[in-house]
Motif scaffolding. Structure first.
Motif, PDB file in Angstrom:
ATOM      1  N   GLU A 229      20.609  36.834  37.225  1.00  0.00           N
ATOM      2  CA  GLU A 229      21.728  37.138  36.344  1.00  0.00           C
ATOM      3  C   GLU A 229      22.175  38.596  36.436  1.00  0.00           C
ATOM      4  OE1 GLU A 229      20.893  35.771  32.415  1.00  0.00           O
ATOM      5  OE2 GLU A 229      20.986  33.654  32.992  1.00  0.00           O
ATOM      6  N   GLU A 230      21.247  39.500  36.682  1.00  0.00           N
ATOM      7  CA  GLU A 230      21.621  40.909  36.825  1.00  0.00           C
ATOM      8  C   GLU A 230      22.568  41.112  38.006  1.00  0.00           C
ATOM      9  OE1 GLU A 230      21.227  44.139  35.488  1.00  0.00           O
ATOM     10  OE2 GLU A 230      20.926  42.871  33.731  1.00  0.00           O
ATOM     11  N   GLN A 231      22.264  40.471  39.113  1.00  0.00           N
ATOM     12  CA  GLN A 231      23.124  40.569  40.288  1.00  0.00           C
ATOM     13  C   GLN A 231      24.481  39.919  40.033  1.00  0.00           C
ATOM     14  OE1 GLN A 231      19.589  39.196  42.967  1.00  0.00           O
ATOM     15  NE2 GLN A 231      21.128  39.988  44.356  1.00  0.00           N
ATOM     16  N   ALA A 232      24.466  38.808  39.311  1.00  0.00           N
ATOM     17  CA  ALA A 232      25.724  38.129  38.990  1.00  0.00           C
ATOM     18  C   ALA A 232      26.608  39.018  38.123  1.00  0.00           C
ATOM     19  CB  ALA A 232      25.439  36.816  38.271  1.00  0.00           C
ATOM     20  N   LEU A 233      26.018  39.635  37.113  1.00  0.00           N
ATOM     21  CA  LEU A 233      26.778  40.537  36.242  1.00  0.00           C
ATOM     22  C   LEU A 233      27.310  41.732  37.023  1.00  0.00           C
ATOM     23  CD1 LEU A 233      27.745  41.255  33.417  1.00  0.00           C
ATOM     24  CD2 LEU A 233      25.515  42.341  32.992  1.00  0.00           C
ATOM     25  N   HIS A 234      26.519  42.220  37.968  1.00  0.00           N
ATOM     26  CA  HIS A 234      26.964  43.356  38.793  1.00  0.00           C
ATOM     27  C   HIS A 234      28.192  42.982  39.631  1.00  0.00           C
ATOM     28  CE1 HIS A 234      26.865  46.816  41.489  1.00  0.00           C
ATOM     29  NE2 HIS A 234      26.906  45.967  42.506  1.00  0.00           N
ATOM     30  N   VAL A 235      28.173  41.792  40.232  1.00  0.00           N
ATOM     31  CA  VAL A 235      29.311  41.341  41.047  1.00  0.00           C
ATOM     32  C   VAL A 235      30.568  41.237  40.192  1.00  0.00           C
ATOM     33  CG1 VAL A 235      30.255  39.427  42.386  1.00  0.00           C
ATOM     34  CG2 VAL A 235      27.897  40.165  42.772  1.00  0.00           C
ATOM     35  N   LEU A 236      30.437  40.606  39.019  1.00  0.00           N
ATOM     36  CA  LEU A 236      31.595  40.455  38.135  1.00  0.00           C
ATOM     37  C   LEU A 236      32.140  41.802  37.694  1.00  0.00           C
ATOM     38  CD1 LEU A 236      30.358  37.482  35.903  1.00  0.00           C
ATOM     39  CD2 LEU A 236      32.258  37.419  37.530  1.00  0.00           C
ATOM     40  N   ALA A 237      31.237  42.686  37.294  1.00  0.00           N
ATOM     41  CA  ALA A 237      31.676  43.989  36.804  1.00  0.00           C
ATOM     42  C   ALA A 237      32.292  44.835  37.920  1.00  0.00           C
ATOM     43  CB  ALA A 237      30.496  44.725  36.173  1.00  0.00           C
ATOM     44  N   TYR A 238      31.659  44.837  39.087  1.00  0.00           N
ATOM     45  CA  TYR A 238      32.118  45.678  40.200  1.00  0.00           C
ATOM     46  C   TYR A 238      33.523  45.312  40.649  1.00  0.00           C
ATOM     47  CZ  TYR A 238      32.155  48.129  44.680  1.00  0.00           C
ATOM     48  OH  TYR A 238      32.496  48.955  45.731  1.00  0.00           O
ATOM     49  N   TYR A 239      33.783  43.997  40.774  1.00  0.00           N
ATOM     50  CA  TYR A 239      35.067  43.567  41.334  1.00  0.00           C
ATOM     51  C   TYR A 239      36.132  43.268  40.282  1.00  0.00           C
ATOM     52  CZ  TYR A 239      32.811  43.231  45.886  1.00  0.00           C
ATOM     53  OH  TYR A 239      32.164  43.523  47.056  1.00  0.00           O
ATOM     54  N   HIS A 240      35.725  42.909  39.064  1.00  0.00           N
ATOM     55  CA  HIS A 240      36.701  42.515  38.052  1.00  0.00           C
ATOM     56  C   HIS A 240      36.972  43.601  37.015  1.00  0.00           C
ATOM     57  CE1 HIS A 240      36.053  37.875  38.720  1.00  0.00           C
ATOM     58  NE2 HIS A 240      36.358  38.541  39.825  1.00  0.00           N
ATOM     59  N   ALA A 241      36.144  44.671  36.979  1.00  0.00           N
ATOM     60  CA  ALA A 241      36.326  45.674  35.918  1.00  0.00           C
ATOM     61  C   ALA A 241      35.898  47.070  36.357  1.00  0.00           C
ATOM     62  CB  ALA A 241      35.561  45.258  34.667  1.00  0.00           C
ATOM     63  N   ASP A 242      36.036  47.388  37.634  1.00  0.00           N
ATOM     64  CA  ASP A 242      35.684  48.735  38.133  1.00  0.00           C
ATOM     65  C   ASP A 242      34.257  49.135  37.801  1.00  0.00           C
ATOM     66  OD1 ASP A 242      37.959  49.467  39.520  1.00  0.00           O
ATOM     67  OD2 ASP A 242      38.993  50.208  37.745  1.00  0.00           O
ATOM     68  N   GLY A 243      33.357  48.161  37.743  1.00  0.00           N
ATOM     69  CA  GLY A 243      31.952  48.468  37.498  1.00  0.00           C
ATOM     70  C   GLY A 243      31.557  48.533  36.042  1.00  0.00           C
ATOM     71  N   ASN A 244      32.475  48.276  35.121  1.00  0.00           N
ATOM     72  CA  ASN A 244      32.189  48.365  33.690  1.00  0.00           C
ATOM     73  C   ASN A 244      31.577  47.061  33.187  1.00  0.00           C
ATOM     74  OD1 ASN A 244      32.087  48.811  30.951  1.00  0.00           O
ATOM     75  ND2 ASN A 244      34.316  48.836  30.654  1.00  0.00           N
TER      76      ASN A 244
END
Length: 538
Positions: A229-244
């Protein structure tokens, strides 16, 4: 079920207020990077489109016909169909690779196999070697084509998911254009390189993918399903919200993915092949998936895609240069229309495009049949030329939904853009790879049948064979109007849940909003979860 299958969009697009419209995607470096990754996955479809157009073009090349002893009838049908037979052979394995090793690993495996197979096809010195190489191309294509559109839809930004996935089948025509003009350009080469060069170029998309796919992110849904889940959250944040990671949209997406996967495992028990028959929702999905897969191949489009030169000969257009030129122009025309249709799928909706496409195809196929009959029976040249015009119009109407196949093999395979995006989005995550495999299997089997039967039926029945497609298209219109529901403007999880009841989709969205801290209705969320369980058990 009585009456047309329309589902209201009320409650849909629950993420709309979370979208940041202050900065367009082309001014966001990470969104640009994400869309470049999606573009790399999209070109999987070009291999399929290239093959159909290349086989069309090769049939007009004297050098190719001479090298393989002027194939016709069943032999020509085998040469065209063998790639899809190879695809069918890989279907038992592809969902397990995609679900077990990951979407990206499946794309890499498929692209590697296709590179090797294309080398063998280019070096062929006998019909047997050519057929074997094409079988291997189809075998590898299944792994890549089963995973690429799924990965696209699972990593795309929510507002771009529909158009991005729709473009997958549209890129079939890009490959088709390259193949058509390559065979036209090599036509005057006096040696076997006139057909070996087009064959070698077929490997280009796979070579690009093998080199670059390492930079594509893995599906956050697949990562969540594996407990990462940590990696999944990182992918979503990195590409969909500039890492936020605290961005409301990222939190909403993440919680909804977790809730949907948990729901499918613990409540709906959507974990195996038998799940497609256990619940009314899954049976509805299965019925629609198989239907649109067959419709995409049994609407007469493959007569144009694979046996255009036979049709041209039948209506008096026998010059190879003219045939190749029309083939090249037709593919450019198709590509433009398909791109437009893909970009409109979220504005107009899936259902209106499907309905308009099938009705339009039926009308123009009737006109084509009349023109073909007039030329065949009376030698009417005006009717022959009108027939060509009708081909363009028929493909135009088909492409309104075909913007995403060929014709696929696709894809185009019909309903070019929508058959892939619609199939992928109506499936819950645990069944997505398996369901897409069932869809592709139905598509390939119907395509193989057509590729064998079409040249034989055309040679024996001539224009009368077109009447079979007219009758079948009338059935398609009735089925599409009655059973297809609208799915636009929802998240992937909410769209899939629609088939289990609209309340299920709405409660799933509420669950995500509560856990993401975007709603205070904790009690409502708990009631919603209980309601979902009761609905599924019932």
């Amino acid at each position: 079920m009585g009456g047309p299958a329309v589902v209201s969009a009320a409650g849909g697009q629950g993420y709309a207020h979370l979208i940041d419209n202050a900065r367009p995607w082309w001014k966001n470096a990470r969104m640009i990077k994400l869309n470049l990754c999606i573009a790399l996955l999209l070109i999987t479809s070009t291999t399929n489109g290239y093959d159909g157009s290349m086989m069309n073009g090769l049939q007009s090349l004297p050098q190719w016909n001479q090298a393989f002893d002027y194939p016709g009838g069943g032999k020509l049908g085998l040469l065209a169909a063998i790639q899809n037979i190879g695809s069918v052979a890989a279907y038992p394995f592809s969902p397990y690779v995609s679900d077990g090793l990951g979407r990206r690993a499946a794309v890499i495996l498929g692209a590697t196999i296709m590179c090797i197979a294309t080398v063998l096809q280019t070096a062929s010195h006998s019909v047997g070697m050519f057929i074997g190489a094409r079988f291997l191309i189809g075998f590898g294509l299944t792994f890549a084509a089963a995973a690429a559109p799924v990965l696209i839809t699972e990593i795309a930004y929510p507002t771009q998911r529909g158009p991005a996935t729709s473009l997958y089948n549209t890129l079939w025509f890009l490959g088709s254009i390259v193949a058509a003009w390559t065979t036209f350009g090599t036509f005057h080469l006096p040696t076997s390189w006139s057909w070996r060069i087009p064959s070698a170029i077929q490997a280009l998309p796979s070579v690009i993918q093998v080199c670059m796919v390492w930079f594509v992110p893995e599906s956050p849904r697949w990562l969540c399903s594996k407990g990462r889940e940590e990696q999944a959250l990182h992918v979503l944040a990195y590409y969909h919200a500039d890492g936020n990671r605290s961005d409301p949209l990222v939190e909403y997406e993440f919680e909804e993915i977790r809730a949907a996967i948990r729901f499918d495992r613990e409540v709906a028990a959507n974990v195996g092949w038998s799940s497609f028959f256990k619940t009314p929702g899954n049976r509805r999905r299965l019925r629609i998936m198989i239907a649109i897969a067959i419709f995409s191949q049994w609407s007469g489009n493959n007569l144009i895609a694979y046996y255009m030169n036979k049709i041209f000969n039948a209506i008096g257009i026998t010059d190879p240069t003219t045939q190749l030129l029309i083939n090249g122009c037709l593919n450019i025309y198709n590509f433009i229309i398909a791109v437009i249709a893909s970009l409109l799928c979220d504005r107009i909706g899936r259902r209106p495009l499907f309905v308009a496409s099938t009705i339009g195809m039926f009308v123009f196929w009737v006109l084509q049949t009349v023109c073909f009959a007039l030329y065949s029976e009376h030698g009417n040249l005006v009717a022959a030329h009108t027939f060509i015009a009708m081909m363009f119009f028929a493909l135009l109407t088909r492409l309104s939904t075909d913007a995403v196949c060929l014709l696929t093999v696709i894809d185009g395979i019909a309903f070019t853009p929508l058959i892939v995006v619609y199939t992928v989005e109506i499936l819950p995550f645990p069944l997505r790879a398996k369901g897409f495999t069932i869809f592709n299997l139905a598509l390939s089997l119907s395509l193989i049948f057509n590729q064998y039967i079409n040249p034989i039926a055309l040679s024996h029945l001539g224009w009368k064979y077109y009447i079979v497609y007219v009758c079948w298209l009338a059935f398609e219109v009735c089925f599409i109007f009655r059973f297809l529901i609208e799915t636009k403007n929802r998240t992937l999880e909410e769209t899939a849940a629609l088939f289990d009841g609209e309340d299920t989709a709405d409660h799933l969205a509420e669950h995500a909003a509560v856990n993401a801290g975007l709603s205070d209705s904790q009690s409502d969320q708990e009631k919603g979860s209980e309601h979902i369980k009761e609905e599924v058990i019932a």
